[in-house]
Design an enzyme around this catalytic site. Structure first.
Site, PDB file in Angstrom:
ATOM      1  N   LYS A 111      66.975 -29.797  10.106  1.00 35.00           N
ATOM      2  CA  LYS A 111      67.143 -30.315   8.741  1.00 35.00           C
ATOM      3  C   LYS A 111      68.624 -30.452   8.409  1.00 35.00           C
ATOM      4  O   LYS A 111      69.059 -31.439   7.819  1.00 35.00           O
ATOM      5  CB  LYS A 111      66.473 -29.387   7.714  1.00 35.00           C
ATOM      6  CG  LYS A 111      64.968 -29.347   7.855  1.00 35.00           C
ATOM      7  CD  LYS A 111      64.261 -29.886   6.628  1.00 35.00           C
ATOM      8  CE  LYS A 111      62.836 -30.306   6.910  1.00 35.00           C
ATOM      9  NZ  LYS A 111      61.933 -29.232   7.304  1.00 35.00           N
ATOM     10  N   LYS A 195      57.140 -34.642  17.317  1.00 38.51           N
ATOM     11  CA  LYS A 195      55.956 -33.926  16.817  1.00 38.51           C
ATOM     12  C   LYS A 195      55.226 -34.745  15.758  1.00 38.51           C
ATOM     13  O   LYS A 195      55.881 -35.392  14.938  1.00 38.51           O
ATOM     14  CB  LYS A 195      56.437 -32.607  16.206  1.00 38.51           C
ATOM     15  CG  LYS A 195      55.358 -31.656  15.815  1.00 38.51           C
ATOM     16  CD  LYS A 195      55.923 -30.438  15.098  1.00 38.51           C
ATOM     17  CE  LYS A 195      56.220 -30.727  13.654  1.00 38.51           C
ATOM     18  NZ  LYS A 195      56.328 -29.561  12.778  1.00 38.51           N
ATOM     19  N   LYS A 198      53.501 -34.222   8.982  1.00 35.39           N
ATOM     20  CA  LYS A 198      53.003 -34.722   7.708  1.00 35.39           C
ATOM     21  C   LYS A 198      54.112 -35.299   6.837  1.00 35.39           C
ATOM     22  O   LYS A 198      53.846 -35.961   5.861  1.00 35.39           O
ATOM     23  CB  LYS A 198      52.230 -33.653   6.948  1.00 35.39           C
ATOM     24  CG  LYS A 198      52.906 -32.321   6.819  1.00 35.39           C
ATOM     25  CD  LYS A 198      51.892 -31.290   6.312  1.00 35.39           C
ATOM     26  CE  LYS A 198      52.353 -29.881   6.569  1.00 35.39           C
ATOM     27  NZ  LYS A 198      51.327 -28.897   6.434  1.00 35.39           N
TER      28      LYS A 198
HETATM   29  P1  TYM Z   1      53.091 -25.770   8.516  1.00 36.86           P
HETATM   30  O1  TYM Z   1      52.372 -25.851   7.219  1.00 36.86           O
HETATM   31  O2  TYM Z   1      54.231 -26.696   8.769  1.00 36.86           O
HETATM   32  O3  TYM Z   1      52.053 -25.960   9.697  1.00 36.86           O
HETATM   33  C1  TYM Z   1      50.827 -25.225   9.737  1.00 36.86           C
HETATM   34  C2  TYM Z   1      50.414 -24.909  11.172  1.00 36.86           C
HETATM   35  O4  TYM Z   1      50.204 -26.144  11.885  1.00 36.86           O
HETATM   36  C3  TYM Z   1      50.970 -26.136  13.067  1.00 36.86           C
HETATM   37  N1  TYM Z   1      51.375 -27.528  13.369  1.00 36.86           N
HETATM   38  C4  TYM Z   1      51.128 -28.131  14.529  1.00 36.86           C
HETATM   39  N2  TYM Z   1      50.494 -27.711  15.641  1.00 36.86           N
HETATM   40  C5  TYM Z   1      50.399 -28.588  16.671  1.00 36.86           C
HETATM   41  N3  TYM Z   1      50.920 -29.846  16.632  1.00 36.86           N
HETATM   42  C6  TYM Z   1      51.561 -30.311  15.535  1.00 36.86           C
HETATM   43  N4  TYM Z   1      52.040 -31.542  15.534  1.00 36.86           N
HETATM   44  C7  TYM Z   1      51.687 -29.436  14.408  1.00 36.86           C
HETATM   45  N5  TYM Z   1      52.252 -29.556  13.175  1.00 36.86           N
HETATM   46  C8  TYM Z   1      52.054 -28.374  12.560  1.00 36.86           C
HETATM   47  C9  TYM Z   1      52.164 -25.233  12.737  1.00 36.86           C
HETATM   48  O5  TYM Z   1      52.785 -24.709  13.880  1.00 36.86           O
HETATM   49  C10 TYM Z   1      51.511 -24.150  11.930  1.00 36.86           C
HETATM   50  O6  TYM Z   1      50.903 -23.173  12.761  1.00 36.86           O
HETATM   51  N6  TYM Z   1      55.908 -21.705   7.646  1.00 36.86           N
HETATM   52  C11 TYM Z   1      54.618 -22.174   8.130  1.00 36.86           C
HETATM   53  C12 TYM Z   1      53.466 -21.649   7.291  1.00 36.86           C
HETATM   54  C13 TYM Z   1      53.475 -20.172   7.175  1.00 36.86           C
HETATM   55  C14 TYM Z   1      52.988 -19.236   8.123  1.00 36.86           C
HETATM   56  C15 TYM Z   1      53.240 -17.960   7.551  1.00 36.86           C
HETATM   57  C16 TYM Z   1      52.352 -19.351   9.356  1.00 36.86           C
HETATM   58  C17 TYM Z   1      53.984 -19.477   6.126  1.00 36.86           C
HETATM   59  N7  TYM Z   1      53.826 -18.144   6.348  1.00 36.86           N
HETATM   60  C18 TYM Z   1      52.889 -16.775   8.226  1.00 36.86           C
HETATM   61  C19 TYM Z   1      52.018 -18.153  10.026  1.00 36.86           C
HETATM   62  C20 TYM Z   1      52.281 -16.902   9.468  1.00 36.86           C
HETATM   63  C21 TYM Z   1      54.613 -23.692   8.086  1.00 36.86           C
HETATM   64  O7  TYM Z   1      55.436 -24.299   7.456  1.00 36.86           O
HETATM   65  O8  TYM Z   1      53.559 -24.273   8.773  1.00 36.86           O
END
Ligand code: TYM
Length: 331
Positions: A111, A195, A198
């Site tokens: 970022k 990747k 969203k």
């Molecule tokens: P976030 O909301 O960006 O993504 C949620 C989950 O989806 C996975 N993910 C993917 N997996 C495979 N291929 C992709 N293209 C892809 N895009 C997203 C992410 O790795 C994630 O597992 N900070 C975290 C949310 C969070 C969290 C936590 C997760 C907050 N607190 C505590 C685990 C434990 C986040 O922004 O994920």
């Protein structure tokens, strides 16, 4: 029973990457693990969200978890903002992590590299791994199932837990990230070196779970493939087909080897057509259930119950932390 914990941010619409990398694995784990799953809505604040859209995305995400098969009888499902202890522990842990550690987080670096001067980036983007550390450590999970992009943050949680335990005595369990061997990094369908994300809202390379089925099928049919016409797994030389093979494997339950065998000697067209059908059928099932859930009132009850369960655990842990660090003055 070992415990697992994970969360997803309610920003943007839920993508096939989130589904394959996170939601679908959660559903498969619920038979064998004690699961704690939450909607990471405090995290969504790192970037401005239009309130109305955030509300809708949050409801959609809860309904999608349930529609995908998460069973609230077995899984503790809640909204992060309903459990204040996350923010409070986040503050304490934020005081134990260094600027250097936060600066080394790849997501932040990406970022920062995109903006000319760091001044333009919200401080939340820099600090959010501390809040994520608190999300995890409050509940003592054994495993944290995440996609590859979040692995570094879970490793940081492990380091901070260890630091805390050494400084104040044993308090937190050291969590382990759990990355799916297949599907941990679903790539963009138009640029399979990136990747699927969203944040790229207009992209033809990103499939959204709630999009009309024919739109998603079309995105599969027009996915960028590689030179040659053979179907085999080779992410380096054939990133497009390898990405589709991973998606197909997760959706069909077949191994990549089995799929390679099945499509030996067949062209990309037939392969994509079958994958589009498998994807369409799965999305249809989810969307039907989603529509049912959105028209009823069960979601509020599920969240209330989930929040109560989570609060009981979180309060106990925070009280222990506050005793140890000297914040609590009562004996
Ligand atoms: P976030 O909301 O960006 O993504 C949620 C989950 O989806 C996975 N993910 C993917 N997996 C495979 N291929 C992709 N293209 C892809 N895009 C997203 C992410 O790795 C994630 O597992 N900070 C975290 C949310 C969070 C969290 C936590 C997760 C907050 N607190 C505590 C685990 C434990 C986040 O922004 O994920």
């Amino acid at each position: 029973m070992k415990r697992m914990l994970s969360g997803i941010k309610p920003t943007g619409r839920v993508t096939l990457g989130n589904y394959i990398g996170a939601i679908k694995p959660f559903v498969s784990f619920q038979d064998d693990y004690e699961m704690i799953i939450f909607i990471a809505n405090l995290h969504s604040m790192t970037i401005y969200q239009e309130p109305k859209v955030l509300r809708q995305n949050t409801k959609d995400l809860i309904a999608l978890y349930l529609a995908a098969g998460l069973d609230p009888e077995r899984v503790t499902l809640f909204l992060q903002s309903d459990v204040m202890e996350h923010a409070q522990l986040g503050w304490y842990l934020g005081c134990m992590v260094t600027m250097g550690e936060l600066s080394r987080m790849t997501q932040y670096k990406d970022k920062a590299a995109k903006s000319k001067k760091n001044e333009g980036i919200g401080a939340g983007i820099f600090n959010y791994p501390s809040l994520m550390n608190a999300d995890i450590l409050l509940y003592d999970p054994d495993y944290v199932p995440v996609g590859e992009d979040q692995k570094q943050h879970v490793e940081l949680a492990r380091d901070i837990a260890d630091r805390f335990n050494k400084r104040y005595s044993d308090t937190f369990k050291l969590p382990e990230p759990l990355i799916p061997r297949v599907g941990g990094r679903v790539m963009d369908l138009q640029d399979p070196t990136r990747k699927m994300s969203k944040s790229d809202d207009t992209s033809k390379g990103c499939i959204y779970i709630l999009d009309p089925i024919n739109v998603s099928k079309k995105k599969i049919m027009s996915a960028k493939t590689d030179s040659g016409s053979e179907i085999y797994f080779d992410p380096e030389n054939k990133p497009g087909i390898s990405n589709l093979l991973e998606i197909y494997s997760i959706l069909s339950g077949k191994t990549i080897k089995e799929l390679e065998e099945q499509y030996k000697g067949m062209g990309y067209g037939a392969f994509k057509k079958d994958l589009a059908e498998v994807l369409g059928a799965e999305l249809q099932k989810i969307q039907d259930r989603y529509n049912e859930l959105m028209s009823g009132h069960v979601i509020d009850d599920i969240l209330n119950e989930g929040a109560q369960k989570a609060q009981r655990m979180a309060r106990k842990k925070l009280a222990k932390v506050e005793r140890k660090i000297g914040i609590t003055i009562k004996k």
